[in-house]
Enzyme design. Structure first.
Site, PDB file in Angstrom:
ATOM      1  N   GLU A   3      39.604  32.478  34.722  1.00  0.00           N
ATOM      2  CA  GLU A   3      38.587  31.655  35.576  1.00  0.00           C
ATOM      3  C   GLU A   3      37.631  31.166  34.612  1.00  0.00           C
ATOM      4  O   GLU A   3      37.150  31.954  33.642  1.00  0.00           O
ATOM      5  CB  GLU A   3      37.795  32.767  36.504  1.00  0.00           C
ATOM      6  CG  GLU A   3      36.913  32.199  36.957  1.00  0.00           C
ATOM      7  CD  GLU A   3      36.387  32.819  38.319  1.00  0.00           C
ATOM      8  OE1 GLU A   3      36.830  34.020  38.665  1.00  0.00           O
ATOM      9  OE2 GLU A   3      35.304  32.516  39.065  1.00  0.00           O
ATOM     10  N   ASP A  18      37.506  39.497  46.444  1.00  0.00           N
ATOM     11  CA  ASP A  18      36.313  39.995  46.826  1.00  0.00           C
ATOM     12  C   ASP A  18      35.104  38.858  46.955  1.00  0.00           C
ATOM     13  O   ASP A  18      33.915  39.250  47.306  1.00  0.00           O
ATOM     14  CB  ASP A  18      35.687  41.285  45.918  1.00  0.00           C
ATOM     15  CG  ASP A  18      35.657  40.431  44.529  1.00  0.00           C
ATOM     16  OD1 ASP A  18      35.994  39.490  44.154  1.00  0.00           O
ATOM     17  OD2 ASP A  18      35.482  41.508  43.431  1.00  0.00           O
ATOM     18  N   SER A  19      35.668  37.615  46.700  1.00  0.00           N
ATOM     19  CA  SER A  19      35.095  36.451  47.172  1.00  0.00           C
ATOM     20  C   SER A  19      34.692  36.581  48.848  1.00  0.00           C
ATOM     21  O   SER A  19      33.639  35.681  49.122  1.00  0.00           O
ATOM     22  CB  SER A  19      35.584  35.038  46.974  1.00  0.00           C
ATOM     23  OG  SER A  19      37.288  35.348  47.396  1.00  0.00           O
ATOM     24  N   LYS A  68      44.049  43.448  41.419  1.00  0.00           N
ATOM     25  CA  LYS A  68      43.740  42.666  40.402  1.00  0.00           C
ATOM     26  C   LYS A  68      42.233  43.402  39.912  1.00  0.00           C
ATOM     27  O   LYS A  68      41.370  43.775  40.981  1.00  0.00           O
ATOM     28  CB  LYS A  68      43.228  41.355  40.865  1.00  0.00           C
ATOM     29  CG  LYS A  68      42.726  40.474  40.004  1.00  0.00           C
ATOM     30  CD  LYS A  68      42.731  38.947  40.536  1.00  0.00           C
ATOM     31  CE  LYS A  68      41.663  38.543  41.322  1.00  0.00           C
ATOM     32  NZ  LYS A  68      40.223  38.476  41.126  1.00  0.00           N
ATOM     33  N   ASP A 111      41.763  42.418  45.447  1.00  0.00           N
ATOM     34  CA  ASP A 111      40.902  42.757  44.473  1.00  0.00           C
ATOM     35  C   ASP A 111      40.438  44.377  44.909  1.00  0.00           C
ATOM     36  O   ASP A 111      40.155  44.823  45.709  1.00  0.00           O
ATOM     37  CB  ASP A 111      39.529  41.976  44.585  1.00  0.00           C
ATOM     38  CG  ASP A 111      39.680  40.585  43.642  1.00  0.00           C
ATOM     39  OD1 ASP A 111      40.196  40.569  42.410  1.00  0.00           O
ATOM     40  OD2 ASP A 111      39.024  39.706  43.932  1.00  0.00           O
ATOM     41  N   GLU A 157      39.058  43.027  37.120  1.00  0.00           N
ATOM     42  CA  GLU A 157      38.180  42.253  36.456  1.00  0.00           C
ATOM     43  C   GLU A 157      37.731  42.650  35.090  1.00  0.00           C
ATOM     44  O   GLU A 157      37.112  43.805  34.828  1.00  0.00           O
ATOM     45  CB  GLU A 157      36.769  41.705  37.094  1.00  0.00           C
ATOM     46  CG  GLU A 157      37.330  40.942  38.182  1.00  0.00           C
ATOM     47  CD  GLU A 157      35.754  40.352  38.964  1.00  0.00           C
ATOM     48  OE1 GLU A 157      34.834  40.419  38.231  1.00  0.00           O
ATOM     49  OE2 GLU A 157      36.187  39.481  39.949  1.00  0.00           O
TER      50      GLU A 157
END
Ligand code: KIV
Length: 272
Positions: free
Chosen positions: A188, A52-53, A119, A91, A121
């Site tokens: 991260e 999602d970057s 993925k 993501d 978070e």
């Protein structure tokens, strides 16, 4: 420097555990479209993340929060068509896994576009979602440490786990997510010693970004490692294109070799 692509065996979710057990490091990069997926996977990268970057490096937002499931699904499909045998992780974007139903429905959309793993978070609070996804046949990568979807709660993009108590909690939460069935942990922006401790404690492979040299794999945002993103790069970023006479593919091959040789990240890319 040779630009010969690294020969690859077929890669699936079990590959990374075998690599961890064999002490073999693996390289991951983001990609968001057909051509970058083609060049990244041809250069020997084992994991492509449709991250999602993309909200920042493709769409120009100042965070990943505006990114939707539809955005990620679109880029996932483009990457799938360009991929040359890398393992495809995607993501689940901000607020796309706030209920069991949303988690399953949105993961199904992304898996249908070609993802092989989703993925998420967060920490131990995601154990139930992880279990649910695994029960439905969807492999999970847990993302801990600096979790950019929580940037407003964290008060910025900061190193996590510097406080010894927080570091201890992070190790415990990583174990909870492993027990819930996560296949990979992405870590991260944490101090090198915490990256090492979590990697040694977990049976599952750990991918690091700003988590030191001891993790089982490394990941970077493609636009960062090519020096394309404007502004001051984070400490953990190395521009592999600068001074590389072999262009983009040469830069990616150099990254893969550096990860496998353990020469990236170097001390100047790490947090103490
Ligand atoms: O979205 C992303 O690109 C990520 C990074 C950790 C690589 O999650």
């Amino acid at each position: 420097m040779s630009t010969q692509a690294v020969p690859r065996k077929s890669i699936n979710v079990k590959t990374f555990m075998k690599m961890k057990q064999a002490g073999e490091k693996f390289a991951s990069l983001t990609a968001y479209d057909y051509c970058t997926a083609h060049v990244v996977s041809s250069a020997g990268v084992e994991v492509i993340l449709v991250g999602d970057s993309l909200g920042m490096v493709i769409q120009g937002h100042d965070s990943s929060l505006p990114v939707t499931v539809e955005d990620v699904a679109y880029h996932m499909g483009c990457v799938k068509r360009g991929n040359q045998g890398a393992f495809l992780m995607v993501d689940l974007p901000f607020m796309s896994y706030y209920s069991d139903l949303k988690t399953l429905e949105n993961s199904a959309i992304l898996m249908r576009e070609g993802a092989q793993m989703v993925k998420l978070e967060g920490g131990a609070w995601l154990a139930d979602s992880t279990r649910l996804l695994v029960q439905h046949g969807i492999p999970v990568c847990a993302h801990m440490g600096l979790t950019p979807q929580s940037v407003n709660h964290l008060g910025g993009y900061r190193v996590q786990g510097r406080d010894p108590q927080k570091a201890k909690e992070m190790v415990e939460e990583a174990l909870v997510l492993q027990d819930a069935g996560a296949s990979i942990l992405l870590l991260e922006c944490v101090p090198t010693e915490l990256g090492r401790a979590i990697t040694e404690k977990l049976e599952i492979p750990v991918i690091g970004i700003g988590a030191g040299p001891h993790t089982d794999g490394q990941i970077m945002v493609l636009h960062d490692m090519l020096g394309l993103y404007p502004g001051k790069p984070a400490k953990f970023v190395k521009n592999f294109l600068a001074g590389n006479s072999e262009g983009v593919q040469g830069a990616i091959i150099e990254y893969v070799k550096a990860v496998k040789a353990g020469t990236f990240p170097a001390p100047e890319h790490c947090y103490t």
